[in-house]
Design an enzyme around this catalytic site. Structure first.
Site, PDB file in Angstrom:
ATOM      1  N   ASP A   8       0.972  -1.120  -0.140  1.00 49.66           N
ATOM      2  CA  ASP A   8       0.054  -0.071   0.009  1.00 49.66           C
ATOM      3  C   ASP A   8       0.855   1.244   0.239  1.00 49.66           C
ATOM      4  O   ASP A   8       2.272   0.984  -0.244  1.00 49.66           O
ATOM      5  CB  ASP A   8      -0.905   0.053   1.237  1.00 49.66           C
ATOM      6  CG  ASP A   8      -0.436   0.313   2.515  1.00 49.66           C
ATOM      7  OD1 ASP A   8       0.956   0.223   2.588  1.00 49.66           O
ATOM      8  OD2 ASP A   8      -1.104   0.363   3.394  1.00 49.66           O
ATOM      9  N   CYS A  65       3.210  -2.739   4.109  1.00 52.90           N
ATOM     10  CA  CYS A  65       2.369  -1.665   4.352  1.00 52.90           C
ATOM     11  C   CYS A  65       3.378  -0.941   5.425  1.00 52.90           C
ATOM     12  O   CYS A  65       4.236  -0.853   5.449  1.00 52.90           O
ATOM     13  CB  CYS A  65       1.160  -2.102   4.923  1.00 52.90           C
ATOM     14  SG  CYS A  65       1.175  -3.106   6.289  1.00 52.90           S
ATOM     15  N   THR A  67       3.372  -0.794   8.584  1.00 62.45           N
ATOM     16  CA  THR A  67       3.786  -1.548   9.813  1.00 62.45           C
ATOM     17  C   THR A  67       4.129  -2.988   9.291  1.00 62.45           C
ATOM     18  O   THR A  67       4.863  -3.702  10.294  1.00 62.45           O
ATOM     19  CB  THR A  67       2.709  -1.494  10.978  1.00 62.45           C
ATOM     20  OG1 THR A  67       1.745  -1.981  10.594  1.00 62.45           O
ATOM     21  CG2 THR A  67       2.611  -0.429  11.596  1.00 62.45           C
ATOM     22  N   HIS A  98      11.145 -22.831  10.633  1.00 55.39           N
ATOM     23  CA  HIS A  98       9.893 -23.555  11.357  1.00 55.39           C
ATOM     24  C   HIS A  98       8.440 -23.378  11.237  1.00 55.39           C
ATOM     25  O   HIS A  98       7.730 -24.221  11.398  1.00 55.39           O
ATOM     26  CB  HIS A  98      10.159 -22.941  12.877  1.00 55.39           C
ATOM     27  CG  HIS A  98      11.349 -23.255  13.530  1.00 55.39           C
ATOM     28  ND1 HIS A  98      11.671 -23.370  14.702  1.00 55.39           N
ATOM     29  CD2 HIS A  98      12.493 -24.111  13.074  1.00 55.39           C
ATOM     30  CE1 HIS A  98      12.770 -23.715  15.226  1.00 55.39           C
ATOM     31  NE2 HIS A  98      13.416 -24.301  13.969  1.00 55.39           N
ATOM     32  N   HIS A 133       8.190 -29.658  12.712  1.00 60.58           N
ATOM     33  CA  HIS A 133       7.604 -28.372  12.363  1.00 60.58           C
ATOM     34  C   HIS A 133       6.434 -28.650  11.684  1.00 60.58           C
ATOM     35  O   HIS A 133       5.425 -28.088  11.601  1.00 60.58           O
ATOM     36  CB  HIS A 133       8.833 -27.589  11.820  1.00 60.58           C
ATOM     37  CG  HIS A 133       9.651 -27.104  12.849  1.00 60.58           C
ATOM     38  ND1 HIS A 133       9.586 -26.726  13.972  1.00 60.58           N
ATOM     39  CD2 HIS A 133      10.978 -27.655  12.681  1.00 60.58           C
ATOM     40  CE1 HIS A 133      10.711 -26.514  14.480  1.00 60.58           C
ATOM     41  NE2 HIS A 133      11.488 -27.147  14.055  1.00 60.58           N
TER      42      HIS A 133
HETATM   43  C1  RB5 Z   1      -1.817   3.014   6.237  1.00 58.25           C
HETATM   44  O1  RB5 Z   1      -1.868   4.333   6.916  1.00 58.25           O
HETATM   45  C2  RB5 Z   1      -1.367   2.027   7.264  1.00 58.25           C
HETATM   46  O2  RB5 Z   1      -2.554   1.915   8.475  1.00 58.25           O
HETATM   47  C3  RB5 Z   1      -0.972   0.758   6.720  1.00 58.25           C
HETATM   48  O3  RB5 Z   1      -0.027   1.038   5.824  1.00 58.25           O
HETATM   49  C4  RB5 Z   1      -0.702  -0.179   7.695  1.00 58.25           C
HETATM   50  O4  RB5 Z   1       0.363   0.177   8.442  1.00 58.25           O
HETATM   51  C5  RB5 Z   1      -1.824  -1.049   8.421  1.00 58.25           C
HETATM   52  O5  RB5 Z   1      -1.561  -2.016   9.182  1.00 58.25           O
END
Ligand code: RB5
Length: 146
Positions: A8, A65, A67, A98, A133
């Site tokens: 994203d 994304c 995070t 694993h 595993h």
């Molecule tokens: C987008 O702003 C953000 O929420 C997305 O990239 C991601 O981090 C969500 O987990």
């Protein structure tokens, strides 16, 4: 090896760098977007990459994304997907050894591009260890199927 990749707006630059890196290494990379840096909903991209891996169009997937967490949550809803959000080397390696994870999720706002490339290399170069595993992964599948 065929690798599906997607991101994203939180992972756009990382996605392009990873795609170039894997292509240079000789992998067959399918880019499921985004293709311009605009705001999108990460589950839409997770669905595309996750489906390509789940139906064996691709062997492994990479999702980025902000995070890595949202992508992993969404991708893990797809049957057969084991998506791992990683931000350091040990986890990127051991989730292949694993967990036989088939999608690596990274946070473009958590790690730099250099670290991301190192985690990707560990992920795609490390084989599943099997043995005990596999039994544990079978138990994950049982949860999924019931
Ligand atoms: C987008 O702003 C953000 O929420 C997305 O990239 C991601 O981090 C969500 O987990």
């Amino acid at each position: 090896m065929k690798i599906a990749i997607g991101c994203d707006h939180g992972g756009f630059d990382h996605k392009n760098a990873i795609k170039d890196h894997l292509t240079e290494r000789g992998f067959d990379v399918t880019d499921f977007g985004i293709y311009e840096n605009k705001s999108v909903d990460y589950p839409d991209i997770a669905l595309k990459v996750g489906t390509a891996v789940a139906n064996s169009t691709c062997d492994l997937g990479i999702l980025i994304c902000g995070t890595g967490i949202g992508m992993s949550l969404a991708a893990n809803k797809i049957k057969g997907i084991r998506a791992a959000a990683c931000s350091e080397h040990f986890s990127a390696k051991y989730t292949r050894l694993h967990n036989n994870s088939n999608i690596l999720c990274l946070g473009g706002r958590v790690i730099g591009v250099g670290t991301a490339l190192e985690l990707v290399d560990l992920f795609v170069d490390t084989p599943f260890e099997g043995g005990r595993h596999q039994r544990r992964i079978d138990k994950i599948s049982n949860i999924e199927n019931n």
